[in-house]
Design a protein around this motif. Structure first.
Motif, mmCIF file in Angstrom:
data_model
loop_
_atom_site.group_PDB
_atom_site.id
_atom_site.type_symbol
_atom_site.label_atom_id
_atom_site.label_comp_id
_atom_site.label_asym_id
_atom_site.label_seq_id
_atom_site.Cartn_x
_atom_site.Cartn_y
_atom_site.Cartn_z
ATOM 1 N N ARG A 1 0.814 -1.213 0.000
ATOM 2 C CA ARG A 1 0.000 0.000 0.000
ATOM 3 C C ARG A 1 0.853 1.270 0.000
ATOM 4 O O ARG A 1 0.338 2.374 -0.036
ATOM 5 C CB ARG A 1 -0.902 0.016 1.243
ATOM 6 C CG ARG A 1 -2.042 -1.000 1.181
ATOM 7 C CD ARG A 1 -2.802 -0.983 2.487
ATOM 8 N NE ARG A 1 -3.937 -1.898 2.456
ATOM 9 C CZ ARG A 1 -4.658 -2.215 3.535
ATOM 10 N NH1 ARG A 1 -4.354 -1.697 4.706
ATOM 11 N NH2 ARG A 1 -5.664 -3.048 3.433
ATOM 12 N N TYR B 1 -7.650 -5.587 -10.171
ATOM 13 C CA TYR B 1 -8.537 -4.429 -10.104
ATOM 14 C C TYR B 1 -9.302 -4.457 -8.773
ATOM 15 O O TYR B 1 -9.713 -5.532 -8.307
ATOM 16 C CB TYR B 1 -9.559 -4.470 -11.236
ATOM 17 C CG TYR B 1 -9.013 -4.253 -12.626
ATOM 18 C CD1 TYR B 1 -8.685 -2.986 -13.090
ATOM 19 C CD2 TYR B 1 -8.867 -5.324 -13.503
ATOM 20 C CE1 TYR B 1 -8.214 -2.785 -14.385
ATOM 21 C CE2 TYR B 1 -8.396 -5.137 -14.793
ATOM 22 C CZ TYR B 1 -8.070 -3.861 -15.225
ATOM 23 O OH TYR B 1 -7.605 -3.677 -16.495
ATOM 24 N N GLU B 2 -9.531 -3.295 -8.204
ATOM 25 C CA GLU B 2 -10.281 -3.235 -6.951
ATOM 26 C C GLU B 2 -11.698 -3.784 -7.152
ATOM 27 O O GLU B 2 -12.243 -4.471 -6.271
ATOM 28 C CB GLU B 2 -10.338 -1.788 -6.453
ATOM 29 C CG GLU B 2 -11.018 -1.637 -5.095
ATOM 30 C CD GLU B 2 -10.375 -2.464 -3.990
ATOM 31 O OE1 GLU B 2 -11.122 -2.988 -3.131
ATOM 32 O OE2 GLU B 2 -9.127 -2.614 -4.001
ATOM 33 N N GLN C 1 -13.490 -6.935 -5.040
ATOM 34 C CA GLN C 1 -14.815 -6.855 -4.420
ATOM 35 C C GLN C 1 -15.745 -7.928 -4.968
ATOM 36 O O GLN C 1 -16.496 -8.564 -4.215
ATOM 37 C CB GLN C 1 -15.401 -5.462 -4.650
ATOM 38 C CG GLN C 1 -14.657 -4.351 -3.929
ATOM 39 C CD GLN C 1 -15.145 -2.970 -4.309
ATOM 40 O OE1 GLN C 1 -16.127 -2.816 -5.048
ATOM 41 N NE2 GLN C 1 -14.464 -1.935 -3.825
#
Length: 414
Positions: free
Chosen positions: A21, A40-41, A45
């Motif tokens: 991060r 990819y975020e 999710q």
């Protein structure tokens, strides 16, 4: 003891997450996208939601199973649309290695061992093809490993000259995983169209999302491999495009999933996550290529200013995929460079990730005619969507600092 070990593990994982991060004392620079990409975020999710809500087996007869099966088929349709294929031409696998093994063994084991079969491949293939070809030789498959020129490309004429009456399969990668050199797969496909008894497999693991390929237009290609974690999808899931009507011997027998070509419970979160990542990737293909080529030009320009380093890739952009630059520090062990760069929070690779623990010189660079010293000291730098010009500048600055620190060691070896 178990409590202490668990405490150490959780602290280590926490540190790694902070580093990724950028929360450590020094920002990290991850330039190892050919090995694996940050997902990819949206995909993270999606995968999490599916694991929480859709955990039923997609082959179960109850409603939850049928819902899972519908999600698998929607993902199949999405993958097909992204790659210009028919949904029935998409097989889901556990990744690029399985896809490549299924392609080679599925063709060469079809019909049993009624006659000796011949395989044509190249000396620079990824280990999942190269080592599979070596294994097939032990099973009685005759194999020809074609050379490449100094730029790392195989010759279409060499492919043609290697064809025999019993040639059953040609397997050539689309983009080399160490140099980014694009192989002439479209031209080989045209050649093989004159030999309908020969099947053509292309390892597209490093090409998807970086190099254009319209599956419908590439009529001479029968099989095409892909892996989700190379285009910002989850690990542990891949695909194999298989021409409609083509028969394969299954690699994994089981419950008849994937039309009987690949037994095993469907990895629903991975499959749906891959389809989403592929859609996002293909939507931005042109923009990504332009950006990464600009980064590649900058990296090459800066590397050429460091006299200790030697460039191992062509500068001609018509010959390469944009995401990778390969350099050597001849005479210096690459793992020394990798770990020195790691101390300054820069992450790169030696050779391919699957071969990085090997202490042998790069098989790819040796095949290109480079010396053992040059092939033994190579670094692979590969770009991603998160990188900007200032990131490349910082990478080169830290690389140059590392080279300067190692210079006395080079002299002491001489």
């Amino acid at each position: 003891m178990r409590i202490l070990l668990w405490s150490f593990f959780t602290r280590s994982v926490g540190y790694i997450i902070k580093v990724q991060r950028g929360e450590s004392h020094l920002r990290t620079y991850y330039f190892d996208h050919c090995a694996s990409t940050p997902p990819y975020e949206q995909v993270v999710q999606t995968v999490g939601e599916l694991m929480r809500l859709h955990y039923a087996n997609a082959t179960a007869l109850h409603r939850s199973g049928k819902e899972a099966a519908k999600l698998v088929e929607r993902a199949r349709q999405s993958v097909a649309q992204s790659l210009g294929a028919k949904s029935e031409e998409v097989l889901f696998t556990s990744g690029g290695t399985e896809s490549n093994n299924l392609a080679l063994k599925g063709i060469l084991f079809t019909g049993g061992r009624k006659a000796a079969k011949h395989l044509i491949t190249t000396a620079i293939e990824h280990s999942s093809v190269y080592n599979t070809a070596k294994q097939l030789e032990r099973f009685g498959i005759e194999t020809t490993f074609l050379p490449v020129d100094s730029s790392g490309r195989v010759s279409v004429r060499d492919v043609e000259a290697a064809i025999r009456p019993n040639t059953a399969l040609v397997s050539v990668m689309h983009v080399n995983n160490e140099t980014g050199v694009v192989q002439p797969v479209e031209e080989i496909a045209v050649l093989l169209a004159k030999h309908p008894q020969i099947r053509f497999h292309v390892d597209g693991v490093q090409a998807i999302g970086k190099v254009k390929l319209e599956w419908k237009a590439a009529a001479g290609i029968d099989l095409y491999s892909g892996s989700a974690h190379k285009f910002r999808g989850p690990k542990g899931v891949g695909l194999l495009l298989k021409r409609e009507g083509l028969e394969l011997e299954p690699l994994l027998e089981g419950g008849g999933q994937e039309d009987g070509y690949r037994g095993g419970t469907h990895n629903l979160p991975g499959i749906v996550g891959m389809s989403q990542a592929l859609r996002l990737t293909m939507e931005s293909l042109e923009t990504r290529r332009e950006k990464m080529f600009a980064l590649r030009r900058l990296a090459i320009e800066r590397v050429k200013a460091i006299p200790e380093l030697t460039l191992n890739v062509p500068e001609d952009e018509a010959m390469v995929s944009p995401q990778v630059v390969n350099v050597s520090y001849p005479g210096m062990r690459p793992e020394v460079l990798v770990h020195m760069l790691e101390q300054s929070e820069v992450f790169v690779s030696t050779q391919s990730a699957c071969s990085s623990k090997s202490l042998k010189p790069s098989r790819v660079l040796l095949a290109m005619g480079h010396s053992a010293a040059r092939a033994s000291g190579s670094l692979r730098i590969s770009f991603g969507d998160e990188h900007e010009a200032e990131d490349v500048e910082e990478l080169i600055r830290r690389l140059k600092t590392t080279v300067v620190k190692l210079k006395p060691l080079e002299r002491s070896r001489g």
